[in-house]
Design a protein around this motif. Structure first.
Motif, PDB file in Angstrom:
ATOM      1  N   ASP A   1       0.748  -1.150  -0.081  1.00  0.00           N
ATOM      2  CA  ASP A   1      -0.275   0.002   0.080  1.00  0.00           C
ATOM      3  C   ASP A   1       0.863   1.373   0.153  1.00  0.00           C
ATOM      4  OD1 ASP A   1      -2.423  -1.435  -0.010  1.00  0.00           O
ATOM      5  OD2 ASP A   1      -2.671  -1.445   2.098  1.00  0.00           O
TER       6      ASP A   1
ATOM      7  N   PHE B   1       1.720   1.751  -3.646  1.00  0.00           N
ATOM      8  CA  PHE B   1       0.737   2.228  -4.303  1.00  0.00           C
ATOM      9  C   PHE B   1       0.286   3.538  -4.088  1.00  0.00           C
ATOM     10  CE2 PHE B   1      -0.430  -2.390  -5.393  1.00  0.00           C
ATOM     11  CZ  PHE B   1      -0.736  -2.254  -6.741  1.00  0.00           C
ATOM     12  N   GLN B   2       0.195   4.107  -3.018  1.00  0.00           N
ATOM     13  CA  GLN B   2      -0.057   5.369  -2.441  1.00  0.00           C
ATOM     14  C   GLN B   2       1.263   6.361  -2.959  1.00  0.00           C
ATOM     15  OE1 GLN B   2      -2.689   6.463  -0.855  1.00  0.00           O
ATOM     16  NE2 GLN B   2      -1.917   8.289  -1.692  1.00  0.00           N
TER      17      GLN B   2
ATOM     18  N   PHE C   1      -0.076   6.898  -6.629  1.00  0.00           N
ATOM     19  CA  PHE C   1      -1.238   7.772  -6.486  1.00  0.00           C
ATOM     20  C   PHE C   1      -0.679   9.242  -6.488  1.00  0.00           C
ATOM     21  CE2 PHE C   1      -3.794   4.116  -5.102  1.00  0.00           C
ATOM     22  CZ  PHE C   1      -4.654   4.087  -6.328  1.00  0.00           C
TER      23      PHE C   1
ATOM     24  N   THR D   1      -6.499   5.471 -12.118  1.00  0.00           N
ATOM     25  CA  THR D   1      -6.888   5.431 -10.703  1.00  0.00           C
ATOM     26  C   THR D   1      -7.545   3.967 -10.592  1.00  0.00           C
ATOM     27  OG1 THR D   1      -6.912   7.691 -10.397  1.00  0.00           O
ATOM     28  CG2 THR D   1      -7.804   6.266  -8.738  1.00  0.00           C
ATOM     29  N   ASP D   2      -8.555   3.875 -11.612  1.00  0.00           N
ATOM     30  CA  ASP D   2      -9.434   2.526 -11.514  1.00  0.00           C
ATOM     31  C   ASP D   2      -8.354   1.228 -11.657  1.00  0.00           C
ATOM     32  OD1 ASP D   2     -11.723   4.313 -11.061  1.00  0.00           O
ATOM     33  OD2 ASP D   2     -12.284   3.985 -13.123  1.00  0.00           O
TER      34      ASP D   2
ATOM     35  N   ASN E   1      -6.349   0.425  -8.472  1.00  0.00           N
ATOM     36  CA  ASN E   1      -7.257  -0.196  -7.323  1.00  0.00           C
ATOM     37  C   ASN E   1      -7.594  -1.515  -7.770  1.00  0.00           C
ATOM     38  OD1 ASN E   1      -7.331   2.264  -5.584  1.00  0.00           O
ATOM     39  ND2 ASN E   1      -8.840   3.060  -6.852  1.00  0.00           N
ATOM     40  N   TYR E   2      -7.722  -1.908  -8.955  1.00  0.00           N
ATOM     41  CA  TYR E   2      -8.039  -3.402  -9.447  1.00  0.00           C
ATOM     42  C   TYR E   2      -6.864  -3.952  -9.027  1.00  0.00           C
ATOM     43  CZ  TYR E   2      -7.872  -7.114 -12.925  1.00  0.00           C
ATOM     44  OH  TYR E   2      -7.532  -8.217 -13.425  1.00  0.00           O
TER      45      TYR E   2
ATOM     46  N   ILE F   1      -4.689  -3.635  -6.655  1.00  0.00           N
ATOM     47  CA  ILE F   1      -4.562  -3.580  -5.470  1.00  0.00           C
ATOM     48  C   ILE F   1      -5.530  -4.760  -4.754  1.00  0.00           C
ATOM     49  CG2 ILE F   1      -5.162  -2.774  -3.167  1.00  0.00           C
ATOM     50  CD1 ILE F   1      -4.253   0.313  -4.494  1.00  0.00           C
ATOM     51  N   ASP F   2      -6.485  -4.910  -5.385  1.00  0.00           N
ATOM     52  CA  ASP F   2      -7.715  -5.778  -4.837  1.00  0.00           C
ATOM     53  C   ASP F   2      -7.527  -7.087  -5.735  1.00  0.00           C
ATOM     54  OD1 ASP F   2      -8.750  -3.890  -3.117  1.00  0.00           O
ATOM     55  OD2 ASP F   2     -10.043  -2.977  -4.861  1.00  0.00           O
TER      56      ASP F   2
END
Length: 324
Positions: free
Chosen positions: A289, A292-293, A296, A313-314, A317-318, A320-321
């Motif tokens: 994280d 990833f931050q 961003f 951005t999407d 997030n994809y 990450i999850d």
């Protein structure tokens, strides 16, 4: 996965299915068609298209150049799988297993040539594009060599590991974004901001991959779960566990690492149990994280309306999850 991402992946897969790699000798070209047909996230060409779309709308005109990044990525996979003696790639037999290592080496070489060929009609400063591609390709090879060197070292620091995955994995994501920006006429600052976003996200992506290798659902993952544990691969999880383990845990880890004959499932279960005791999963998620931050932050610094940046951005997030 968003509808936009699905549409881009479908577009990329369609164009990939239309690619011609050569016919004879069949043993040279069939492995290329095989590995390119195995699927995958198509993350790298998607990044090229998304970066291009930040500045221009006619992204359909640069699909072949986007595919060059995916073709290069698969060249590295063919050779990496030989070095790692990996049996599976995306749930199917690796090229060297389905054919043989020599065929995989030679077909990989041709795949690299194809990647260069697909860049030749790139709009913009072709010399600068090829120079950046070469720097990226050299970096990927350096990262792979560091990864192999780590196998012979008794210990590796967290910083050394992060730098290795930056080279081996992350800079290709950064290059994909930079390539899209360069072809669309972005200035150097904008291209660099996108490159930085890709590198930070790429490090987070690899940390998530390390995590999934230990904790993923086998049915969803597509590769052998626990493969890194079986091969004693120095991932972030193992390095952090060795750093934080108490004497009893460290002795147990080192016992499994030094064993030459063992039941694979037993070893994976035992090592995963030690990771659970230490809390390695949470530590890996926190480190992931963090990167990833930073990604961003780099994307947010790009002076482009958020609505245009939202697909990137999407996508982050994809990643990450994701579960595979």
């Amino acid at each position: 996965m968003t509808n936009d991402l699905k549409q881009l992946v479908e577009l990329i897969n369609k164009r990939l299915s239309e690619q011609q790699y050569g016919q004879k000798p069949q043993e040279l070209y069939e492995p290329i068609r095989y590995i390119m047909s195995l699927g995958g996230k198509r993350l790298r060409p998607v990044l090229v298209l998304m970066a291009y779309r930040l500045f221009k709308d006619d992204y359909e005109t640069i699909i072949d150049q986007a595919l060059a990044v995916e073709v290069f990525h698969n060249f590295t996979l063919m050779h990496d799988d030989i070095m790692d003696e990996a049996p599976l790639r995306r749930g199917k037999a690796t090229v060297h297993e389905k054919w043989d290592p020599n065929t995989a080496i030679l077909s990989g070489d041709v795949t690299l040539v194809k990647a260069y060929d697909m860049l030749l009609d790139a709009p913009g400063d072709l010399r600068a594009i090829i120079k950046n591609f070469n720097e990226c390709a050299l970096g990927v090879c350096e990262g792979q060599q560091f990864d192999m060197n780590f196998e012979q070292l008794p210990t590796v620091s967290e910083a050394e590991y992060i730098d290795m995955i930056r080279l081996k994995t992350a800079i290709l994501l950064g290059f994909g974004l930079k390539l899209g920006a360069m072809m669309a006429g972005a200035n150097k600052k904008e291209a660099q901001q996108l490159y930085d976003f890709g590198v930070f996200v790429g490090i987070g992506f690899q940390l998530k991959d390390d995590l999934l290798d230990v904790y993923a659902d086998q049915a969803k993952f597509g590769k052998q779960v626990g493969g890194d544990i079986i091969s004693n691969k120095k991932t972030f999880l193992l390095l952090k566990a060795l750093e934080l383990a108490n004497p009893e845990q460290k002795a147990a880890l080192e016992n499994w690492i030094t064993k030459t004959e063992f039941d694979h499932e037993e070893k994976v279960t035992a090592v995963r149990g030690i990771y659970d005791e230490i809390g390695i999963k949470a530590l890996t998620l926190a480190k992931m994280d963090e990167y990833f931050q930073q990604g961003f932050n780099a994307l947010n610094s790009l002076d482009i309306p958020q609505k245009k940046k939202q697909p990137l951005t999407d996508l982050a997030n994809y990643l990450i999850d994701r579960e595979r």
